[in-house]
Design a protein around this motif. Sequence first.
Motif, PDB file in Angstrom:
ATOM      1  N   LEU A  59       0.827  -1.266   0.136  1.00  0.00           N
ATOM      2  CA  LEU A  59       0.080   0.000  -0.214  1.00  0.00           C
ATOM      3  C   LEU A  59       0.828   1.280   0.006  1.00  0.00           C
ATOM      4  N   MET A  60       2.140   1.341   0.771  1.00  0.00           N
ATOM      5  CA  MET A  60       3.075   2.187   0.828  1.00  0.00           C
ATOM      6  C   MET A  60       3.413   2.556  -0.687  1.00  0.00           C
ATOM      7  N   LYS A  61       3.881   1.502  -1.114  1.00  0.00           N
ATOM      8  CA  LYS A  61       4.613   1.622  -2.425  1.00  0.00           C
ATOM      9  C   LYS A  61       3.508   2.056  -3.482  1.00  0.00           C
ATOM     10  N   ALA A  62       2.305   1.723  -3.323  1.00  0.00           N
ATOM     11  CA  ALA A  62       1.267   2.239  -4.234  1.00  0.00           C
ATOM     12  C   ALA A  62       1.087   3.680  -4.155  1.00  0.00           C
ATOM     13  N   GLU A 121      -8.486  11.724 -10.662  1.00  0.00           N
ATOM     14  CA  GLU A 121      -8.441  10.221 -10.672  1.00  0.00           C
ATOM     15  C   GLU A 121      -7.494   9.744  -9.794  1.00  0.00           C
ATOM     16  N   LEU A 122      -6.159  10.215  -9.941  1.00  0.00           N
ATOM     17  CA  LEU A 122      -5.167   9.640  -9.016  1.00  0.00           C
ATOM     18  C   LEU A 122      -5.414   9.672  -7.763  1.00  0.00           C
ATOM     19  N   GLU A 123      -5.768  10.897  -7.411  1.00  0.00           N
ATOM     20  CA  GLU A 123      -6.212  11.315  -5.720  1.00  0.00           C
ATOM     21  C   GLU A 123      -7.411  10.289  -5.342  1.00  0.00           C
ATOM     22  N   GLU A 124      -8.236  10.104  -6.063  1.00  0.00           N
ATOM     23  CA  GLU A 124      -9.226   9.195  -5.711  1.00  0.00           C
ATOM     24  C   GLU A 124      -8.818   7.754  -5.608  1.00  0.00           C
ATOM     25  N   ARG A 125      -7.774   7.111  -6.521  1.00  0.00           N
ATOM     26  CA  ARG A 125      -7.033   6.193  -6.338  1.00  0.00           C
ATOM     27  C   ARG A 125      -6.207   5.983  -4.888  1.00  0.00           C
ATOM     28  N   LYS A 126      -5.807   7.018  -4.725  1.00  0.00           N
ATOM     29  CA  LYS A 126      -4.966   7.283  -3.348  1.00  0.00           C
ATOM     30  C   LYS A 126      -5.844   7.044  -1.901  1.00  0.00           C
ATOM     31  N   GLN A 127      -7.088   7.533  -2.227  1.00  0.00           N
ATOM     32  CA  GLN A 127      -8.071   7.333  -1.205  1.00  0.00           C
ATOM     33  C   GLN A 127      -8.387   5.967  -1.013  1.00  0.00           C
ATOM     34  N   ILE A 179      -6.416   3.583  -1.217  1.00  0.00           N
ATOM     35  CA  ILE A 179      -5.298   3.043  -0.670  1.00  0.00           C
ATOM     36  C   ILE A 179      -5.274   3.392   0.960  1.00  0.00           C
ATOM     37  N   ILE A 180      -5.698   4.775   1.234  1.00  0.00           N
ATOM     38  CA  ILE A 180      -5.704   5.121   2.572  1.00  0.00           C
ATOM     39  C   ILE A 180      -7.075   4.325   2.996  1.00  0.00           C
ATOM     40  N   ASN A 181      -8.102   3.985   2.811  1.00  0.00           N
ATOM     41  CA  ASN A 181      -9.104   3.320   3.255  1.00  0.00           C
ATOM     42  C   ASN A 181      -8.640   1.956   3.626  1.00  0.00           C
ATOM     43  N   SER A 182      -7.863   1.397   2.590  1.00  0.00           N
ATOM     44  CA  SER A 182      -7.469   0.047   2.900  1.00  0.00           C
ATOM     45  C   SER A 182      -6.570  -0.012   4.029  1.00  0.00           C
ATOM     46  N   ALA A 183      -5.627   0.971   4.206  1.00  0.00           N
ATOM     47  CA  ALA A 183      -4.708   0.818   5.104  1.00  0.00           C
ATOM     48  C   ALA A 183      -5.353   1.353   6.415  1.00  0.00           C
ATOM     49  N   LEU A 184      -6.351   2.067   6.438  1.00  0.00           N
ATOM     50  CA  LEU A 184      -7.046   2.320   7.892  1.00  0.00           C
ATOM     51  C   LEU A 184      -7.755   0.884   8.159  1.00  0.00           C
ATOM     52  N   ALA A 185      -8.517   0.524   7.220  1.00  0.00           N
ATOM     53  CA  ALA A 185      -8.983  -0.787   7.583  1.00  0.00           C
ATOM     54  C   ALA A 185      -8.106  -1.832   8.165  1.00  0.00           C
ATOM     55  N   LEU A 186      -6.731  -1.910   7.826  1.00  0.00           N
ATOM     56  CA  LEU A 186      -5.836  -2.779   8.432  1.00  0.00           C
ATOM     57  C   LEU A 186      -5.542  -2.435   9.904  1.00  0.00           C
ATOM     58  N   ILE A 187      -5.368  -1.069   9.958  1.00  0.00           N
ATOM     59  CA  ILE A 187      -5.143  -0.613  11.380  1.00  0.00           C
ATOM     60  C   ILE A 187      -6.131  -0.671  12.366  1.00  0.00           C
ATOM     61  N   GLU A 188      -7.387  -0.603  11.863  1.00  0.00           N
ATOM     62  CA  GLU A 188      -8.423  -0.719  12.720  1.00  0.00           C
ATOM     63  C   GLU A 188      -8.555  -2.301  12.921  1.00  0.00           C
TER      64      GLU A 188
END
Length: 234
Positions: free
Chosen positions: A133-136, A163-169, A171-180
């Motif tokens: 996710l970080m690499k992405a 479009e790229l910023e939406e893709r970043k979001q 990724i952030i959502n996926s990371a948040l789900a992992l952390i939570e």
Amino acid sequence: MYEKKSAITCFYYLIAVDSDIHDIEMDVFESIANEIDPDNYPSYKESIIEDYNKQLESQIDDEDYYDVIVEGVDKVLVSRGYYDGVSPRLLLWNLLVVAFADNDYSKEERRLIKHIVRKSEIEKDVFLEMEELMKANVALDKEIQTLNDSDKPYKEIRPLVEELEERKQVIINSALALIEDEGYVPVAKVEAPNNKIYSGAKNTFNKIGNGVVNTASSIGDGTKKLFGWSSVKI
């Protein structure tokens, strides 16, 4: 949870592990430290550096450097408790922030992070997921920077950037789900021979887009801010 000072000390050991501390790494370190513990960090900032220098005194030969760094990390991560602190996964996430700050995710940094992952009993799949996710995100950040630096008209660039910023979001959502530690859909990975972790949910991957998990050569201010403590604090 780890004590906040313990987590911050780990970040310092990480930027020192490859024997080459860059200014940008220190900037990211300071930013995360002040977000994690704004009230107390200034009072023990110098003690972290002093303890690090004292830890280095146990070296017998130069070849001992990495081992001495690991021993220092083990000392500060000796215990966890039920208090206001930093969870293991959040610790890992911010370790990756620090590691990618200077555009050089060194083998020593990755080796130390993997040690912390094992010591913290973080699942291997979670570590590999966060790493990708970080690499992405770094790759997307580089694409956005390239577009912003181009000579193309704003009206042509803006839809691509959005479009790229939406893709970043995503990724952030996926990371948040992992952390939570909630139910989450892993982001698909680039295919790697003989490695089953590099396969995932196609629906999420389609939202992010092909090719975004290649390691980028740069990380911009937006990425560093996005992946700091404040964006994932829970």
